[in-house]
Design a protein around this motif. Structure first.
Motif, PDB file in Angstrom:
ATOM      1  N   TYR A  25      38.835  33.267  33.509  1.00 13.41           N
ATOM      2  CA  TYR A  25      37.569  33.928  33.813  1.00 13.41           C
ATOM      3  C   TYR A  25      36.400  32.955  33.771  1.00 13.41           C
ATOM      4  O   TYR A  25      35.450  33.094  34.552  1.00 13.41           O
ATOM      5  N   PHE A  26      36.427  31.959  32.890  1.00 15.19           N
ATOM      6  CA  PHE A  26      35.357  30.954  32.885  1.00 15.19           C
ATOM      7  C   PHE A  26      35.391  30.119  34.150  1.00 15.19           C
ATOM      8  O   PHE A  26      34.349  29.741  34.688  1.00 15.19           O
ATOM      9  N   GLN A  27      36.561  29.812  34.673  1.00 18.67           N
ATOM     10  CA  GLN A  27      36.663  29.033  35.910  1.00 18.67           C
ATOM     11  C   GLN A  27      36.161  29.831  37.116  1.00 18.67           C
ATOM     12  O   GLN A  27      35.630  29.257  38.059  1.00 18.67           O
ATOM     13  N   GLN A  28      36.328  31.146  37.071  1.00 21.18           N
ATOM     14  CA  GLN A  28      35.919  31.989  38.191  1.00 21.18           C
ATOM     15  C   GLN A  28      34.439  32.373  38.148  1.00 21.18           C
ATOM     16  O   GLN A  28      33.909  32.873  39.130  1.00 21.18           O
ATOM     17  N   ALA A  29      33.770  32.142  37.037  1.00 26.23           N
ATOM     18  CA  ALA A  29      32.379  32.587  36.859  1.00 26.23           C
ATOM     19  C   ALA A  29      31.423  31.740  37.688  1.00 26.23           C
ATOM     20  O   ALA A  29      31.495  30.516  37.682  1.00 26.23           O
ATOM     21  N   ASP A  30      30.523  32.430  38.403  1.00 22.95           N
ATOM     22  CA  ASP A  30      29.516  31.757  39.219  1.00 22.95           C
ATOM     23  C   ASP A  30      28.117  31.892  38.628  1.00 22.95           C
ATOM     24  O   ASP A  30      27.269  31.048  38.867  1.00 22.95           O
ATOM     25  N   THR A  31      27.876  32.949  37.896  1.00 27.69           N
ATOM     26  CA  THR A  31      26.544  33.212  37.371  1.00 27.69           C
ATOM     27  C   THR A  31      26.602  33.309  35.845  1.00 27.69           C
ATOM     28  O   THR A  31      27.676  33.375  35.253  1.00 27.69           O
ATOM     29  N   PHE A  32      25.426  33.348  35.235  1.00 24.20           N
ATOM     30  CA  PHE A  32      25.341  33.467  33.780  1.00 24.20           C
ATOM     31  C   PHE A  32      26.025  34.731  33.292  1.00 24.20           C
ATOM     32  O   PHE A  32      26.751  34.704  32.301  1.00 24.20           O
ATOM     33  N   TRP A  33      25.813  35.846  33.976  1.00 32.92           N
ATOM     34  CA  TRP A  33      26.382  37.115  33.514  1.00 32.92           C
ATOM     35  C   TRP A  33      27.897  37.159  33.678  1.00 32.92           C
ATOM     36  O   TRP A  33      28.586  37.836  32.918  1.00 32.92           O
ATOM     37  N   MET A  34      28.420  36.419  34.623  1.00 26.38           N
ATOM     38  CA  MET A  34      29.880  36.332  34.733  1.00 26.38           C
ATOM     39  C   MET A  34      30.468  35.563  33.546  1.00 26.38           C
ATOM     40  O   MET A  34      31.547  35.878  33.066  1.00 26.38           O
ATOM     41  N   PHE A  35      29.737  34.533  33.078  1.00 30.77           N
ATOM     42  CA  PHE A  35      30.166  33.831  31.868  1.00 30.77           C
ATOM     43  C   PHE A  35      30.114  34.756  30.657  1.00 30.77           C
ATOM     44  O   PHE A  35      30.991  34.726  29.807  1.00 30.77           O
ATOM     45  N   VAL A  36      29.055  35.564  30.574  1.00 27.70           N
ATOM     46  CA  VAL A  36      28.921  36.498  29.454  1.00 27.70           C
ATOM     47  C   VAL A  36      30.061  37.519  29.473  1.00 27.70           C
ATOM     48  O   VAL A  36      30.623  37.857  28.429  1.00 27.70           O
ATOM     49  N   LEU A  37      30.428  37.999  30.639  1.00 28.43           N
ATOM     50  CA  LEU A  37      31.493  38.998  30.760  1.00 28.43           C
ATOM     51  C   LEU A  37      32.903  38.412  30.629  1.00 28.43           C
ATOM     52  O   LEU A  37      33.867  39.162  30.496  1.00 28.43           O
ATOM     53  N   ALA A  38      33.015  37.088  30.661  1.00 27.76           N
ATOM     54  CA  ALA A  38      34.340  36.464  30.582  1.00 27.76           C
ATOM     55  C   ALA A  38      35.022  36.760  29.242  1.00 27.76           C
ATOM     56  O   ALA A  38      36.224  37.008  29.209  1.00 27.76           O
ATOM     57  N   ILE A  39      34.277  36.773  28.150  1.00 32.00           N
ATOM     58  CA  ILE A  39      34.882  37.003  26.838  1.00 32.00           C
ATOM     59  C   ILE A  39      35.401  38.435  26.703  1.00 32.00           C
ATOM     60  O   ILE A  39      36.566  38.626  26.324  1.00 32.00           O
ATOM     61  N   PRO A  40      34.596  39.479  27.015  1.00 31.01           N
ATOM     62  CA  PRO A  40      35.167  40.839  26.917  1.00 31.01           C
ATOM     63  C   PRO A  40      36.357  41.055  27.851  1.00 31.01           C
ATOM     64  O   PRO A  40      37.326  41.720  27.481  1.00 31.01           O
ATOM     65  N   LYS A  41      36.294  40.473  29.039  1.00 29.19           N
ATOM     66  CA  LYS A  41      37.429  40.605  29.950  1.00 29.19           C
ATOM     67  C   LYS A  41      38.675  39.951  29.374  1.00 29.19           C
ATOM     68  O   LYS A  41      39.776  40.488  29.486  1.00 29.19           O
ATOM     69  N   ALA A  42      38.507  38.790  28.746  1.00 34.95           N
ATOM     70  CA  ALA A  42      39.651  38.089  28.163  1.00 34.95           C
ATOM     71  C   ALA A  42      40.223  38.854  26.981  1.00 34.95           C
ATOM     72  O   ALA A  42      41.433  38.803  26.736  1.00 34.95           O
ATOM     73  N   ILE A  43      39.387  39.566  26.244  1.00 35.88           N
ATOM     74  CA  ILE A  43      39.867  40.356  25.110  1.00 35.88           C
ATOM     75  C   ILE A  43      40.670  41.557  25.594  1.00 35.88           C
ATOM     76  O   ILE A  43      41.721  41.890  25.043  1.00 35.88           O
ATOM     77  N   ILE A  44      40.216  42.206  26.653  1.00 39.16           N
ATOM     78  CA  ILE A  44      40.830  43.434  27.148  1.00 39.16           C
ATOM     79  C   ILE A  44      42.055  43.168  28.019  1.00 39.16           C
ATOM     80  O   ILE A  44      42.993  43.952  28.039  1.00 39.16           O
ATOM     81  N   TRP A  45      42.082  42.042  28.724  1.00 39.02           N
ATOM     82  CA  TRP A  45      43.114  41.767  29.713  1.00 39.02           C
ATOM     83  C   TRP A  45      44.547  41.879  29.188  1.00 39.02           C
ATOM     84  O   TRP A  45      45.384  42.540  29.816  1.00 39.02           O
TER      85      TRP A  45
END
Length: 59
Positions: A25-45
């Motif tokens: 998810y960090f590699q796919q993030a383009d914006t600041f908010w995508m970086f912020v959402l990477a951690i919750p997505k990684a927890i839930i995935w």
């Protein structure tokens, strides 16, 4: 006396899944908010993957 370390393997597998998902998810993030959402997505995935696997086996 009971063996209290018998469930440690599941935590290790979840941890590896979390790290892998976070890297993805960090590699796919383009914006600041995508970086912020990477951690919750990684927890839930990993939980979603297990749910879908069990649903395909028993559903």
């Amino acid at each position: 006396m009971a063996n209290k370390s018998s469930g440690a393997g599941g935590g290790a597998v979840y941890g590896i899944g979390f790290v892998g998902a976070a890297v993805y998810y960090f590699q796919q993030a383009d914006t600041f908010w995508m970086f912020v959402l990477a951690i919750p997505k990684a927890i839930i995935w990993p939980g979603i993957v297990v749910f879908e696997l069990l649903k395909s086996f028993y559903g």
